[in-house]
Scaffold this motif. Structure first.
Motif, PDB file in Angstrom:
ATOM      1  N   PRO A   1       0.822  -1.225   0.000  1.00  0.00           N
ATOM      2  CA  PRO A   1       0.000   0.000   0.000  1.00  0.00           C
ATOM      3  C   PRO A   1       0.851   1.269   0.000  1.00  0.00           C
ATOM      4  CG  PRO A   1      -0.843  -1.567   1.613  1.00  0.00           C
ATOM      5  CD  PRO A   1       0.476  -2.102   1.124  1.00  0.00           C
ATOM      6  N   LEU A   2       1.955   1.262   0.713  1.00  0.00           N
ATOM      7  CA  LEU A   2       2.850   2.412   0.730  1.00  0.00           C
ATOM      8  C   LEU A   2       3.441   2.650  -0.661  1.00  0.00           C
ATOM      9  CD1 LEU A   2       5.107   3.977   3.078  1.00  0.00           C
ATOM     10  CD2 LEU A   2       6.365   2.767   1.315  1.00  0.00           C
ATOM     11  N   PHE A   3       3.834   1.585  -1.339  1.00  0.00           N
ATOM     12  CA  PHE A   3       4.403   1.698  -2.686  1.00  0.00           C
ATOM     13  C   PHE A   3       3.362   2.264  -3.651  1.00  0.00           C
ATOM     14  CE2 PHE A   3       6.261  -0.179  -6.647  1.00  0.00           C
ATOM     15  CZ  PHE A   3       7.481   0.490  -6.591  1.00  0.00           C
ATOM     16  N   GLU A   4       2.131   1.791  -3.523  1.00  0.00           N
ATOM     17  CA  GLU A   4       1.021   2.288  -4.344  1.00  0.00           C
ATOM     18  C   GLU A   4       0.801   3.785  -4.089  1.00  0.00           C
ATOM     19  OE1 GLU A   4      -1.318   1.901  -7.289  1.00  0.00           O
ATOM     20  OE2 GLU A   4      -0.844  -0.063  -6.448  1.00  0.00           O
ATOM     21  N   GLU A   5       0.842   4.179  -2.828  1.00  0.00           N
ATOM     22  CA  GLU A   5       0.675   5.585  -2.446  1.00  0.00           C
ATOM     23  C   GLU A   5       1.796   6.448  -3.059  1.00  0.00           C
ATOM     24  OE1 GLU A   5       2.253   7.376   1.565  1.00  0.00           O
ATOM     25  OE2 GLU A   5       0.302   6.433   1.933  1.00  0.00           O
ATOM     26  N   GLN A   6       3.015   5.945  -3.043  1.00  0.00           N
ATOM     27  CA  GLN A   6       4.138   6.679  -3.631  1.00  0.00           C
ATOM     28  C   GLN A   6       3.982   6.798  -5.148  1.00  0.00           C
ATOM     29  OE1 GLN A   6       6.792   8.262  -1.801  1.00  0.00           O
ATOM     30  NE2 GLN A   6       5.126   7.876  -0.379  1.00  0.00           N
ATOM     31  N   ALA A   7       3.449   5.766  -5.773  1.00  0.00           N
ATOM     32  CA  ALA A   7       3.212   5.800  -7.228  1.00  0.00           C
ATOM     33  C   ALA A   7       2.185   6.871  -7.584  1.00  0.00           C
ATOM     34  CB  ALA A   7       2.745   4.423  -7.714  1.00  0.00           C
ATOM     35  N   LEU A   8       1.173   7.020  -6.762  1.00  0.00           N
ATOM     36  CA  LEU A   8       0.155   8.050  -7.007  1.00  0.00           C
ATOM     37  C   LEU A   8       0.719   9.448  -6.749  1.00  0.00           C
ATOM     38  CD1 LEU A   8      -2.913   6.260  -5.404  1.00  0.00           C
ATOM     39  CD2 LEU A   8      -2.592   6.774  -7.833  1.00  0.00           C
ATOM     40  N   LYS A   9       1.611   9.556  -5.821  1.00  0.00           N
ATOM     41  CA  LYS A   9       2.208  10.847  -5.458  1.00  0.00           C
ATOM     42  C   LYS A   9       3.236  11.310  -6.495  1.00  0.00           C
ATOM     43  CE  LYS A   9       4.666  13.059  -1.652  1.00  0.00           C
ATOM     44  NZ  LYS A   9       5.252  12.871  -0.331  1.00  0.00           N
ATOM     45  N   HIS A  10       4.029  10.393  -7.025  1.00  0.00           N
ATOM     46  CA  HIS A  10       5.126  10.724  -7.952  1.00  0.00           C
ATOM     47  C   HIS A  10       4.796  10.227  -9.359  1.00  0.00           C
ATOM     48  CE1 HIS A  10       7.630  11.943  -4.556  1.00  0.00           C
ATOM     49  NE2 HIS A  10       7.301  10.808  -3.956  1.00  0.00           N
ATOM     50  N   LYS A  11       3.919  10.936 -10.034  1.00  0.00           N
ATOM     51  CA  LYS A  11       3.439  10.498 -11.348  1.00  0.00           C
ATOM     52  C   LYS A  11       4.495  10.594 -12.453  1.00  0.00           C
ATOM     53  CE  LYS A  11      -1.523  11.292 -10.641  1.00  0.00           C
ATOM     54  NZ  LYS A  11      -1.580  10.601  -9.436  1.00  0.00           N
ATOM     55  N   GLU A  12       5.591  11.300 -12.190  1.00  0.00           N
ATOM     56  CA  GLU A  12       6.634  11.440 -13.199  1.00  0.00           C
ATOM     57  C   GLU A  12       7.534  10.210 -13.297  1.00  0.00           C
ATOM     58  OE1 GLU A  12       8.095  13.583  -9.449  1.00  0.00           O
ATOM     59  OE2 GLU A  12       6.216  13.046 -10.365  1.00  0.00           O
ATOM     60  N   ALA A  13       7.381   9.280 -12.373  1.00  0.00           N
ATOM     61  CA  ALA A  13       8.200   8.061 -12.378  1.00  0.00           C
ATOM     62  C   ALA A  13       7.347   6.854 -12.761  1.00  0.00           C
ATOM     63  CB  ALA A  13       8.826   7.842 -11.001  1.00  0.00           C
ATOM     64  N   ILE A  14       8.020   5.820 -13.230  1.00  0.00           N
ATOM     65  CA  ILE A  14       7.372   4.544 -13.543  1.00  0.00           C
ATOM     66  C   ILE A  14       7.602   3.640 -12.332  1.00  0.00           C
ATOM     67  CG2 ILE A  14       7.285   2.591 -15.142  1.00  0.00           C
ATOM     68  CD1 ILE A  14       6.680   5.375 -16.422  1.00  0.00           C
ATOM     69  N   PHE A  15       6.525   3.085 -11.798  1.00  0.00           N
ATOM     70  CA  PHE A  15       6.608   2.197 -10.633  1.00  0.00           C
ATOM     71  C   PHE A  15       6.316   0.769 -11.072  1.00  0.00           C
ATOM     72  CE2 PHE A  15       6.488   6.196  -8.577  1.00  0.00           C
ATOM     73  CZ  PHE A  15       6.926   6.027  -7.272  1.00  0.00           C
ATOM     74  N   LEU A  16       7.244  -0.133 -10.751  1.00  0.00           N
ATOM     75  CA  LEU A  16       7.108  -1.537 -11.130  1.00  0.00           C
ATOM     76  C   LEU A  16       7.151  -2.416  -9.883  1.00  0.00           C
ATOM     77  CD1 LEU A  16       9.737  -1.624 -14.040  1.00  0.00           C
ATOM     78  CD2 LEU A  16       7.292  -1.104 -14.190  1.00  0.00           C
ATOM     79  N   SER A  17       6.418  -3.508  -9.927  1.00  0.00           N
ATOM     80  CA  SER A  17       6.451  -4.491  -8.854  1.00  0.00           C
ATOM     81  C   SER A  17       6.827  -5.834  -9.458  1.00  0.00           C
ATOM     82  CB  SER A  17       5.083  -4.583  -8.169  1.00  0.00           C
ATOM     83  OG  SER A  17       5.146  -5.510  -7.112  1.00  0.00           O
ATOM     84  N   VAL A  18       7.837  -6.474  -8.857  1.00  0.00           N
ATOM     85  CA  VAL A  18       8.317  -7.762  -9.350  1.00  0.00           C
ATOM     86  C   VAL A  18       8.224  -8.789  -8.226  1.00  0.00           C
ATOM     87  CG1 VAL A  18      10.302  -9.026 -10.271  1.00  0.00           C
ATOM     88  CG2 VAL A  18       9.942  -6.631 -10.920  1.00  0.00           C
ATOM     89  N   ASP A  19       7.435  -9.842  -8.454  1.00  0.00           N
ATOM     90  CA  ASP A  19       7.407 -10.971  -7.514  1.00  0.00           C
ATOM     91  C   ASP A  19       8.594 -11.854  -7.883  1.00  0.00           C
ATOM     92  OD1 ASP A  19       6.972 -13.568  -6.371  1.00  0.00           O
ATOM     93  OD2 ASP A  19       4.877 -12.994  -6.016  1.00  0.00           O
ATOM     94  N   VAL A  20       9.547 -11.974  -6.963  1.00  0.00           N
ATOM     95  CA  VAL A  20      10.788 -12.688  -7.276  1.00  0.00           C
ATOM     96  C   VAL A  20      10.564 -14.161  -7.611  1.00  0.00           C
ATOM     97  CG1 VAL A  20      12.248 -11.095  -5.986  1.00  0.00           C
ATOM     98  CG2 VAL A  20      11.306 -13.102  -4.831  1.00  0.00           C
ATOM     99  N   ASP A  21       9.449 -14.721  -7.183  1.00  0.00           N
ATOM    100  CA  ASP A  21       9.157 -16.117  -7.507  1.00  0.00           C
ATOM    101  C   ASP A  21       8.631 -16.266  -8.936  1.00  0.00           C
ATOM    102  OD1 ASP A  21       9.969 -17.165  -5.032  1.00  0.00           O
ATOM    103  OD2 ASP A  21       8.047 -16.628  -4.139  1.00  0.00           O
TER     104      ASP A  21
END
Length: 124
Positions: free
Chosen positions: A49-69
């Motif tokens: 949820p914190l990462f999602e919140e940061q993605a909404l706050k910083h729209k100039e960056a690309i936010f990616l999530s990688v499940d290592v498995d």
């Protein structure tokens, strides 16, 4: 009535998708912030949820999530040893993207501070 906000975090589920996103011309001027996570890791899932919140706050960056498995080879390639790990990658203006900063562990204040500092530096 519950309103659903579309996630700004792109889920990376293959090496091909990683390569496509990190080299896509439309993203070349954008810094990339990646959350390396695992469904079995409680601290990692707690930071989503914190990462999602940061993605909404910083729209100039690309936010990616990688499940290592799901994308095993990427974990080794990016030298990820623990979850969660957050990495900040430079825009790729005519060169290979570089990892500029990293936060290992579920430390909300450190994650927010590092992302904000990285975004400010990426603007220069």
């Amino acid at each position: 009535m519950v309103s659903t906000v579309k996630s700004r975090v792109l889920q990376i589920d293959s090496q091909e998708k990683w390569n496509l996103i990190t080299s896509k011309p439309m993203y070349q001027d954008s810094p990339i912030i990646v959350n390396f996570t695992a469904t079995w890791c409680k601290p990692a899932t707690a930071m989503e949820p914190l990462f999602e919140e940061q993605a909404l706050k910083h729209k100039e960056a690309i936010f990616l999530s990688v499940d290592v498995d799901e994308v095993k080879g990427l974990m080794e390639k990016m030298k990820i040893k623990a979850m969660p790990t957050f990495i900040m990658m430079t825009p790729n203006k005519n060169q290979e993207r570089e990892v500029m900063d990293k936060v290992v562990g579920a430390n909300p204040n450190e994650i927010k501070k590092t992302i904000a500092t990285f975004i400010n530096l990426a603007r220069i």
